[in-house]
Design an enzyme around this catalytic site. Structure first.
Site, mmCIF file in Angstrom:
data_model
loop_
_atom_site.group_PDB
_atom_site.id
_atom_site.type_symbol
_atom_site.label_atom_id
_atom_site.label_comp_id
_atom_site.label_asym_id
_atom_site.label_seq_id
_atom_site.Cartn_x
_atom_site.Cartn_y
_atom_site.Cartn_z
ATOM 1 N N TRP A 10 32.125 -31.649 -7.305
ATOM 2 C CA TRP A 10 33.671 -31.357 -7.485
ATOM 3 C C TRP A 10 34.414 -32.609 -7.773
ATOM 4 C CZ3 TRP A 10 35.389 -26.508 -3.796
ATOM 5 C CH2 TRP A 10 34.421 -25.604 -4.136
ATOM 6 N N LYS A 11 33.716 -33.798 -7.107
ATOM 7 C CA LYS A 11 34.469 -35.182 -7.505
ATOM 8 C C LYS A 11 35.566 -35.097 -6.649
ATOM 9 C CE LYS A 11 31.974 -35.830 -11.645
ATOM 10 N NZ LYS A 11 31.751 -36.466 -12.972
ATOM 11 N N HIS A 94 25.665 -41.733 -7.394
ATOM 12 C CA HIS A 94 26.193 -41.302 -8.850
ATOM 13 C C HIS A 94 26.683 -42.593 -9.658
ATOM 14 C CE1 HIS A 94 29.114 -39.352 -11.311
ATOM 15 N NE2 HIS A 94 28.384 -38.418 -11.081
ATOM 16 N N GLU A 96 29.455 -43.021 -11.143
ATOM 17 C CA GLU A 96 30.584 -43.263 -10.648
ATOM 18 C C GLU A 96 31.009 -44.400 -9.489
ATOM 19 O OE1 GLU A 96 32.473 -39.478 -10.774
ATOM 20 O OE2 GLU A 96 32.117 -39.265 -12.890
ATOM 21 N N GLU A 164 21.198 -38.375 -15.076
ATOM 22 C CA GLU A 164 22.668 -38.294 -15.939
ATOM 23 C C GLU A 164 22.944 -39.439 -16.642
ATOM 24 O OE1 GLU A 164 25.278 -35.593 -13.502
ATOM 25 O OE2 GLU A 164 25.257 -37.541 -12.444
ATOM 26 N N GLY A 170 31.207 -36.645 -18.102
ATOM 27 C CA GLY A 170 32.672 -36.467 -18.433
ATOM 28 C C GLY A 170 33.380 -36.658 -19.726
ATOM 29 N N GLY A 231 29.829 -31.355 -13.417
ATOM 30 C CA GLY A 231 31.094 -31.780 -12.976
ATOM 31 C C GLY A 231 32.005 -30.971 -13.183
ATOM 32 N N GLY A 232 32.826 -31.409 -14.396
ATOM 33 C CA GLY A 232 34.145 -30.576 -14.829
ATOM 34 C C GLY A 232 34.013 -29.034 -14.728
HETATM 35 P P1 PGA Z 1 30.392 -33.723 -16.056
HETATM 36 O O1 PGA Z 1 29.842 -34.787 -14.702
HETATM 37 O O2 PGA Z 1 29.771 -32.479 -16.026
HETATM 38 O O3 PGA Z 1 31.853 -33.807 -15.884
HETATM 39 O O4 PGA Z 1 30.010 -34.437 -17.137
HETATM 40 C C1 PGA Z 1 28.524 -34.391 -14.288
HETATM 41 C C2 PGA Z 1 28.403 -35.392 -13.060
HETATM 42 O O5 PGA Z 1 29.153 -36.502 -12.878
HETATM 43 O O6 PGA Z 1 27.524 -35.413 -11.946
#
Ligand code: PGA
Length: 254
Positions: A10-11, A94, A96, A164, A170, A231-232
């Protein structure tokens, strides 16, 4: 046989009340599907509440990060011991975190070790950046990420890897099923060289990066891909449920 897994990252989204709402929308639909591990990873502040809401269901809980020390003067950090009480999985490394919080291979390695010591199952994220992909360096980057993050680790004990590609996260620009399958098969080979064939065959490796209800089937049909880190699309109950349902149907027959 590897049990497929769909994990929702869910970030930094959802307040506690929004998290409650989303879990309530997801709970029944997810609980009905039993051949897929369904993991949700809300922000730290919602973990305890969500844990209560999913009690008695087959939904599993994960955190999005961890610090490697057990306790002490580390203002703002969350330790493995605190998480081990609350959840089963933890996302580590991750892109990010690597990009915005300068996490290095060495830190990620310490986090993986600390998580395993506490009995948590790491979801270790690896993946190449766009320029590395375009320069044909994907395998080299992945080999180095695996070497550094798993240094000194003898037993993988429940660890999951998420491949990933950074350029797919994203961005709405997912890899193709074939591309992802090829890299994941390469990851399995590296694991096999380090840990042996049997461990590599048992290891779950997910794809992550712009997975949606529309493209999930393409990934799930690939034999090397054991699920997805989403993610999204994990923030929309219908979309996440659809990804889990499609995974359940496809993996039942392949
Ligand atoms: P995303 O993110 O599905 O929004 O591209 C994936 C993730 O960061 O694990």
């Amino acid at each position: 046989m590897r049990v497929p897994m769909i994990a929702g990252n869910w970030k930094m989204n959802t307040t506690v009340s929004e998290a409650i709402e989303l879990v309530n929308e997801l709970r029944r639909g997810l609980d009905e599907i039993d051949n897929v591990d369904k993991v949700i990873c809300p922000p730290f502040v919602s973990l305890a509440t969500v844990r209560e809401l999913i009690r008695g269901s087959s939904i599993k809980l994960g955190a999005q990060n961890i610090y490697f020390e057990a306790k002490g003067a580390y203002t703002g950090e969350i330790s493995p011991l605190m998480l081990a009480d609350l959840c089963e999985f933890v996302i580590i490394g991750h892109s990010e975190r690597r990009q915005y919080f300068n996490e290095t291979g060495e830190m990620i390695n310490k986090k993986v070790q600390a998580a395993l010591r506490a009995g948590l199952k790491p979801i270790l994220c690896i993946g190449e950046r766009l320029e590395e992909n375009e320069a044909g360096r994907t395998e080299e980057v992945i080999t180095e990420q695996l070497r550094s993050s798993l240094a000194g680790i003898e037993h993988l004990s429940g660890l999951v890897i998420a491949y990933e590609p950074v350029w797919a996260i994203g961005t709405g620009r997912a890899a193709t099923g074939k591309q992802a399958n090829k890299t994941i098969s390469f990851i399995r080979r590296i694991i096999s060289q380090k840990y042996g064939k049997e461990i590599a065959q048992d290891l779950r490796i997910l794809y992550g990066g712009s997975v949606t209800a529309d493209n999930a089937a393409e990934f799930m049909r690939q034999l090397e891909i054991d699920g997805a880190l989403v993610g999204g699309a994990s923030l929309k109950a219908n979309e996440f449920l659809s990804i889990v349902k499609q995974t359940s149907e496809i993996k039942q027959v392949t």
